[in-house]
Design an enzyme around this catalytic site. Structure first.
Site, PDB file in Angstrom:
ATOM      1  N   ASP A   8       0.953  -1.173  -0.013  1.00 58.97           N
ATOM      2  CA  ASP A   8       0.085  -0.067  -0.252  1.00 58.97           C
ATOM      3  C   ASP A   8       0.920   1.166  -0.079  1.00 58.97           C
ATOM      4  O   ASP A   8       1.625   1.523   0.981  1.00 58.97           O
ATOM      5  CB  ASP A   8      -1.068  -0.172   1.383  1.00 58.97           C
ATOM      6  CG  ASP A   8      -1.775   1.233   1.489  1.00 58.97           C
ATOM      7  OD1 ASP A   8      -1.443   2.167   0.531  1.00 58.97           O
ATOM      8  OD2 ASP A   8      -2.234   1.470   2.582  1.00 58.97           O
ATOM      9  N   LYS A  69       2.673  11.107  -3.372  1.00 61.47           N
ATOM     10  CA  LYS A  69       1.939  10.441  -4.314  1.00 61.47           C
ATOM     11  C   LYS A  69       0.848  11.657  -5.086  1.00 61.47           C
ATOM     12  O   LYS A  69       0.378  11.245  -6.033  1.00 61.47           O
ATOM     13  CB  LYS A  69       0.960   9.475  -3.311  1.00 61.47           C
ATOM     14  CG  LYS A  69      -0.126   8.931  -3.960  1.00 61.47           C
ATOM     15  CD  LYS A  69      -0.694   7.820  -2.806  1.00 61.47           C
ATOM     16  CE  LYS A  69      -1.790   7.099  -3.381  1.00 61.47           C
ATOM     17  NZ  LYS A  69      -2.407   6.089  -2.380  1.00 61.47           N
ATOM     18  N   GLU A 146      -7.349   0.560  -4.422  1.00 61.43           N
ATOM     19  CA  GLU A 146      -7.119   0.446  -2.990  1.00 61.43           C
ATOM     20  C   GLU A 146      -8.657  -0.018  -2.362  1.00 61.43           C
ATOM     21  O   GLU A 146      -8.405  -0.882  -1.636  1.00 61.43           O
ATOM     22  CB  GLU A 146      -6.860   1.980  -2.474  1.00 61.43           C
ATOM     23  CG  GLU A 146      -5.574   2.244  -2.549  1.00 61.43           C
ATOM     24  CD  GLU A 146      -5.090   3.754  -2.414  1.00 61.43           C
ATOM     25  OE1 GLU A 146      -6.265   4.452  -2.030  1.00 61.43           O
ATOM     26  OE2 GLU A 146      -4.035   4.002  -2.764  1.00 61.43           O
ATOM     27  N   ASP A 168     -12.681   5.598   2.783  1.00 61.95           N
ATOM     28  CA  ASP A 168     -11.489   6.141   2.955  1.00 61.95           C
ATOM     29  C   ASP A 168     -10.708   7.301   3.363  1.00 61.95           C
ATOM     30  O   ASP A 168     -10.961   7.943   2.332  1.00 61.95           O
ATOM     31  CB  ASP A 168     -10.490   5.388   1.870  1.00 61.95           C
ATOM     32  CG  ASP A 168      -8.925   5.479   1.853  1.00 61.95           C
ATOM     33  OD1 ASP A 168      -8.562   5.994   3.039  1.00 61.95           O
ATOM     34  OD2 ASP A 168      -8.442   5.037   1.070  1.00 61.95           O
TER      35      ASP A 168
END
Ligand code: AMP
Length: 582
Positions: A8, A69, A146, A168
């Site tokens: 992850d 990211k 994800e 999330d």
């Protein structure tokens, strides 16, 4: 078989998972397995990744890259001191660190990985992620979404077709996805969110609150002082995390700054209620995204079978509450919200390696533990509304506090009752303990904080604190989980080992209780049973012995206070234990 790891690669934190003997585990390295996604350059030009790099960010922000990211798939150049890197290269440092962790643990070279990306990532962003893997020496066998990985992490618990809502909320991003799982195939039906919403925003709300407080308290502003601001941010995040399990926290920062010759010390209490107020607007926005995700998937809330929480910020209790109100059931909480994406990636890696099934190792409580309070049960006013503190399926160890208020002015005491069960009326649950807590004189609304700590061994520690005075009482219920199964329940509930003490620093030892009962002071029928109990003490199990000692003490107190009805009740209870011991 060549090992494949699951990664992850998160905005704030990253994790790596692998299957060991059919069980997917997060790989740790003298830590909890969470690697902050921070990269920095040290004095000697050495690259630092993780917590240490995160610390550097405070001192040398120009030598540190956070949240890389966000730049994946762009041409942005990122600076580490004098050196310049592409986002892929910076990400590769994080991946390299994770790869090395895995190699150390598996004891073999690792050259293949599955990496997760947000469902909304474009082709360019996915391609950049692949390239980052290659730079790090990892062939990216697959890139998976994800929410898919998160849904996979719970797959082993239910093999049927399911519609799952994956919520999330991390440090800086928010995504909500609806996922359908059918015959092991996971499909993302819809995904939406906000790329700039997360825990960092909540920290800033607390920081604003602190700044206002400092302005009024010290008549002073710190906005242009980066070092002070950095301390405030850290303190704010710490407070926010504490408020996920406690109703109050105090933010203390000594020597936060100087004003003239005067040292400034920050000390401010913050309640969960106040914090929830600060972030309510943001949370309402997340719920609007849930509506949108449902609409995009053409689904009503009632069609959702399960809710999965991902990201550290979902530990904020208000989020579960809002989701329960909207969807009608509570989210899963068995797997750590920080870990389920990596766990799912690890499980997928196991599949790619040809391993059929892989479970997840989690320790959870199979029961809910709580107390009773005034409230509504089935729409009717009730004095015994069950108020859960630690919910079923919560990962262990678990800690939770809640605040309760007295009803009357100068209320002398509260009767704190501890229950195990799922029914909305506490009376339909199993009572594990019942403790009288004496209070000081105060108007109604006197705050009592009840704290539960449930550990891996099923030991439930309870603390009640009167907030105004700090007076507290403690209790321990041993085997709160394992002992109470099916038929055993009603037999065992009266025999809980409770260690209960009153007063401020309450640590009355059992021995003291044991010698406290002077048989000669008691009427003969009570003296007789106390003697019998004392004879049996050495043969009794530890639990029974503690209970017997408590009952002997209760009998003595009741007799001394001429409360003969109570004395008789305790005598019967003691008699039952003696009968049981034989
Ligand atoms: P993630 O990006 O998923 O690693 O989540 C990181 C965010 O979760 C940070 O903003 C943390 O402060 C936040 N976080 C971690 N633990 C908690 C907690 N117990 N309560 C509230 N927020 C938390």
């Amino acid at each position: 078989m060549e090992p494949i790891i699951g990664i992850d690669l998160g905005t704030t934190n990253s994790e790596v998972a692998f299957i060991f003997d059919g069980t997917t585990e997060i790989i740790t390295d003298n830590d909890n397995g969470i690697l902050p996604s921070c990269v920095s350059i040290g004095e000697n030009g050495n690259i630092i990744v993780g917590t240490e790099a995160g610390n550097q960010a405070l001192i040398n922000p120009e030598k540190t890259v956070l949240s890389v990211k966000r730049y994946m798939g762009t041409d942005q150049k990122l600076k580490l001191g004098e050196l310049s890197f592409s986002p892929q290269e910076i990400s590769a440092f994080i991946l390299k660190e994770l790869k090395e962790r895995a190699e150390k643990k598996i004891n073999r070279p690792v050259s293949k990985a599955i990496i997760t990306v947000p469902a909304y990532f474009t082709d360019a962003q996915r391609q950049a992620t692949r390239e980052a893997g290659e730079i790090a020496g990892l062939e990216v066998v697959r890139i998976i979404n994800e929410p898919t990985a998160a849904a996979l992490s719970y797959e082993s618990t239910n093999p049927e077709t399911r519609r799952v809502l994956v919520f999330d909320l991390g440090g800086g991003t928010f995504d909500v996805s609806i996922v359908r799982i059918e015959d092991g195939v996971v499909e993302v039906l819809s995904s939406t969110g906000d790329n700039h919403l997360g825990g960092d925003d909540f920290d800033l709300k607390i920081v604003d609150h602190l700044l206002k407080h400092m302005e009024t308290e010290f008549n002073y502003s710190v906005k242009d002082k980066p070092a002070v601001m950095a301390r405030l941010k850290r303190a704010a995040e710490g407070a926010k995390i504490q408020l996920s399990s406690a109703p109050y926290t105090t933010i203390e920062e000594d020597h936060i700054d100087k004003k003239g010759f005067k040292n400034l010390h920050l000390s401010l209490e913050l309640s969960r209620e106040k914090f929830e107020e600060m972030i309510e607007e943001d949370l309402v926005r997340t719920m609007e995204s849930v509506n949108k995700a449902l609409k995009d998937a053409s689904m009503l809330p009632s069609a959702i079978d399960e809710i999965i929480l991902v990201g550290g910020s979902t530990r904020i209790p208000r989020i579960s509450q809002m989701l329960e109100e909207k969807i009608g059931h509570l989210p899963h909480s068995e797997i750590d919200p920080d870990m389920c994406v990596a766990i799912g990636a690890g499980m997928q890696a196991g599949r790619e390696m040809g391993l059929e099934h892989s479970g997840v190792l989690v320790d959870i409580t199979p029961y809910t533990f709580g107390t009773s309070a005034l409230g509504e049960v089935d729409g009717e006013p009730s004095a015994t509304k069950f108020v859960p503190l630690i919910r079923r399926n919560t990962k262990l160890p678990a800690s939770k506090s809640e605040v309760f208020y007295t009803m009357y002015d100068n209320q002398k005491a509260v009767d704190v009752k501890i229950y195990q069960g799922e029914a909305p009326d506490a009376l339909d649950n199993i009572q594990l303990g019942n403790y009288m807590f004496n209070l000081s004189d105060a108007p109604s609304g006197n705050e009592i904080i009840l704290h539960f700590d449930l550990d891996l061994n099923g030991i439930l520690k309870i603390k009640a604190v009167e907030k105004k005075t700090g007076n507290k009482i403690n209790a321990v219920i041993e085997n709160a989980i394992s002992r109470f199964t099916d038929e055993e329940l009603s037999d065992t509930q009266d025999r809980i080992n409770g260690l209960w003490t009153e007063g401020r620093e309450s640590e009355t030892s059992l021995e003291k209780v044991q010698t406290g009962a002077d048989v000669n002071e008691l009427p003969s029928e009570y003296a007789d049973i106390v003697r019998r109990a004392e004879e049996k003490l050495t043969e009794a199990s530890e639990d029974d012995r503690d209970e017997m000692i408590n009952l002997v003490e209760d009998i003595r107190d009741a007799v001394m206070n001429n409360q003969m009805e109570d004395a008789e009740k305790f005598k019967t209870e003691l008699d039952e234990i003696l009968f049981y011991i034989g």
